[in-house]
Scaffold this active site. Structure first.
Site, PDB file in Angstrom:
ATOM      1  N   PHE A   1      70.133  52.925  74.086  1.00 35.73           N
ATOM      2  CA  PHE A   1      70.019  52.009  72.951  1.00 35.73           C
ATOM      3  C   PHE A   1      68.541  51.815  72.666  1.00 35.73           C
ATOM      4  O   PHE A   1      67.808  51.250  73.486  1.00 35.73           O
ATOM      5  CB  PHE A   1      70.688  50.644  73.191  1.00 35.73           C
TER       6      PHE A   1
ATOM      7  N   ASP B   1      61.018  52.937  77.228  1.00 35.49           N
ATOM      8  CA  ASP B   1      61.421  51.830  76.367  1.00 35.49           C
ATOM      9  C   ASP B   1      61.755  50.641  77.260  1.00 35.49           C
ATOM     10  O   ASP B   1      62.823  50.565  77.852  1.00 35.49           O
ATOM     11  CB  ASP B   1      62.626  52.237  75.509  1.00 35.49           C
TER      12      ASP B   1
ATOM     13  N   LYS C   1      60.935  42.217  72.087  1.00 32.91           N
ATOM     14  CA  LYS C   1      61.724  41.069  72.510  1.00 32.91           C
ATOM     15  C   LYS C   1      60.881  39.936  73.106  1.00 32.91           C
ATOM     16  O   LYS C   1      60.306  39.166  72.365  1.00 32.91           O
ATOM     17  CB  LYS C   1      62.846  41.528  73.448  1.00 32.91           C
TER      18      LYS C   1
HETATM   19  C1  LIG Z   1      66.721  45.461  71.587  1.00 32.96           C
HETATM   20  C2  LIG Z   1      66.225  46.811  71.929  1.00 32.96           C
HETATM   21  C3  LIG Z   1      65.602  47.634  70.976  1.00 32.96           C
HETATM   22  C4  LIG Z   1      65.494  47.245  69.523  1.00 32.96           C
HETATM   23  O1  LIG Z   1      64.806  46.066  69.310  1.00 32.96           O
HETATM   24  P1  LIG Z   1      64.954  45.277  67.917  1.00 32.96           P
HETATM   25  O2  LIG Z   1      63.914  44.206  67.988  1.00 32.96           O
HETATM   26  O3  LIG Z   1      66.354  44.727  67.882  1.00 32.96           O
HETATM   27  O4  LIG Z   1      64.718  46.256  66.827  1.00 32.96           O
HETATM   28  C5  LIG Z   1      65.098  48.847  71.396  1.00 32.96           C
HETATM   29  N1  LIG Z   1      65.222  49.251  72.678  1.00 32.96           N
HETATM   30  C6  LIG Z   1      65.825  48.493  73.612  1.00 32.96           C
HETATM   31  C7  LIG Z   1      65.901  48.990  75.026  1.00 32.96           C
HETATM   32  C8  LIG Z   1      66.376  47.262  73.281  1.00 32.96           C
HETATM   33  O5  LIG Z   1      67.011  46.538  74.192  1.00 32.96           O
END
Ligand SMILES: *Cc1c(COP(=O)(O)O)cnc(C)c1O
Length: 427
Positions: free
Chosen positions: A166, A251, A280
């Protein structure tokens, strides 16, 4: 929406949150949920609770019922709701300078970037806003680096990603998702991605070749259900990418910034990626702040005009981001996550066989598989609302637990007891 929250908040009396200001909405929770229906896009299926105020780990709905927030904004609220140091940083900046665009310099950006580089052990920062933007920026950066530094033939660069990933919701990103719900109906997609099984170094090795710009993975797959790879996987990815002459992009938008008991999830294996994606919690639960943090040889390939964002690195974001970095620089939150992570893990272990069929946890982050006979993850989440605890299901019968790192041991035990109660109930 009738059962009052059963959980009592020992700190309630000491909490001045919203004591004097009236609720902005005079409509009830049920009325507000009904009112959203015709005017708000249905791209989410929220739990039936309408929140009006919050402080720390506690949120309160329109009717004044209080809940322990064990989702923490998918880890955007690692420091809890309205952490005093973060709110103060935001207030101070609101009174001074909020937005300049990057057409001009401003006095908060250097400090933010210096702090973040030092915290992560990398050199340079590209400030963005949302997580998906950081991922997109990382992809563009890797491609540019591949053509300019590695010498990949024009338009031939590939990026290897993991199944179950994700990384966000843009068209390019959902194009390499393996979740059909996220993809279906949104093509055509951006080419140049190869998907391999997660936690499989041999498959990764086979997918990497002279066209590979980068390997992009989550050190722990959050949305997939908090999947933790085997010990040595991250080290293996680091060695493999170094040998293959491609970038390792981690990520850590959800796994980073204290959640797992270390600053970064890659710290558990003492691995330094070439490119780190953060988001986040970097915005302190106040403003969207994300960043690509990388070695200078990598981020240095971007030159004026080649990439940007009107709001990226704005003064308000930089002020809050700097305050977040300062909180993490103390190590206190990482320690809390590690220590309370033990409480979480032993609490879940005690429920194993009593409604919990399995769980994966690192620090204050757990994916908990619920016995399907007791209901779906959604149904368990709904029953937990009535026990005064907010969580969210991920896939099918898995719920995710990720409280603010400011939670106390007592509050965490209270939440675990509520989970035990719900799992003891028959569907
Ligand atoms: C939440 C998330 C994203 C995307 O972040 P947004 O601020 O919602 O665009 C990307 N990678 C990971 C691992 C995430 O948990």
């Amino acid at each position: 929406m009738t059962t009052p929250a059963a959980v009592t908040d020992p700190a309630a009396e000491a909490t001045p949150a919203g004591a004097t200001d009236a609720a902005p909405a005079s409509r009830s929770s049920a009325e507000l949920i009904r009112a959203e229906e015709p005017v708000v896009a249905h791209n989410y299926h929220p739990l039936p609770v309408v929140l009006a105020r919050a402080e720390g780990v506690w949120v309160e709905d329109v009717e004044g019922r209080r809940y322990l927030d064990l989702l923490a904004g998918y880890s955007a609220l690692n420091f809890g709701h309205r952490h005093p140091a973060l709110v103060e940083a935001a207030h101070r900046q609101l009174d001074r300078l909020t937005l300049t665009s990057r057409a001009f310099h401003h006095d908060r950006l250097a400090g933010f970037a210096e702090g973040l580089a030092e915290l992560t052990g990398l050199d340079m920062v590209l400030p963005m806003n949302t997580g998906a933007e950081a991922v997109e920026s990382g992809i563009k950066l890797a491609r540019k680096w591949a053509y300019e530094v590695k010498g990949v033939a024009p338009d031939r660069a590939t990026i290897v990603v993991a199944a179950g990933n994700f990384h966000g919701r843009t068209t390019t990103i959902v194009g390499f998702s393996t979740d059909e719900t996220a993809r279906a109906g949104f093509g055509p997609f951006t080419p140049g991605f190869r998907v391999v099984p997660y936690n499989d170094l041999a498959a990764l090795e086979a997918a990497v070749d002279e066209t590979t710009a980068a390997v992009l993975i989550e050190p722990i797959q959050g949305e997939a259900g908090v999947l933790i790879p085997d010990d040595g996987y991250l080290t293996g990815v680091r060695e493999l990418t170094r040998r293959a002459g491609c970038l390792f992009i981690a990520d850590e938008i959800q796994s980073g910034l204290g959640r797992t008991g270390r600053t970064l999830a890659v710290d558990h294996e003492d691995v330094r990626p070439d490119v780190l994606l953060l988001g986040k919690a970097l915005g302190g639960g106040i403003v969207p702040v994300s960043a690509v943090v990388a070695r200078r040889e990598v981020l240095g390939v971007l030159r004026p005009g080649e990439h940007g964002s009107t709001f990226g690195g704005n003064p308000l974001a930089a002020a809050v981001g700097s305050a977040v970095v300062e909180l993490l620089a103390t190590g206190e939150y990482q320690r809390r996550a590690a220590d309370l992570g033990e409480v979480l893990s032993s609490g879940l272990a005690a429920l194993q066989g009593n409604g919990v069929t399995g769980f994966r946890a690192r620090g204050l982050w757990a994916g908990v598989d619920i016995d399907p006979a007791l209901g779906t993850g959604r149904e368990i989440s709904e029953r937990l609302v009535h026990e005064g605890v907010l969580v969210k299901d991920t896939h099918g019968a898995t719920i995710r637990i990720a409280p603010p790192l400011t939670i106390t041991r007592e509050e965490l035990e209270q939440a675990l007891a509520a989970l035990g109660t719900v799992l003891g109930q028959r569907a």
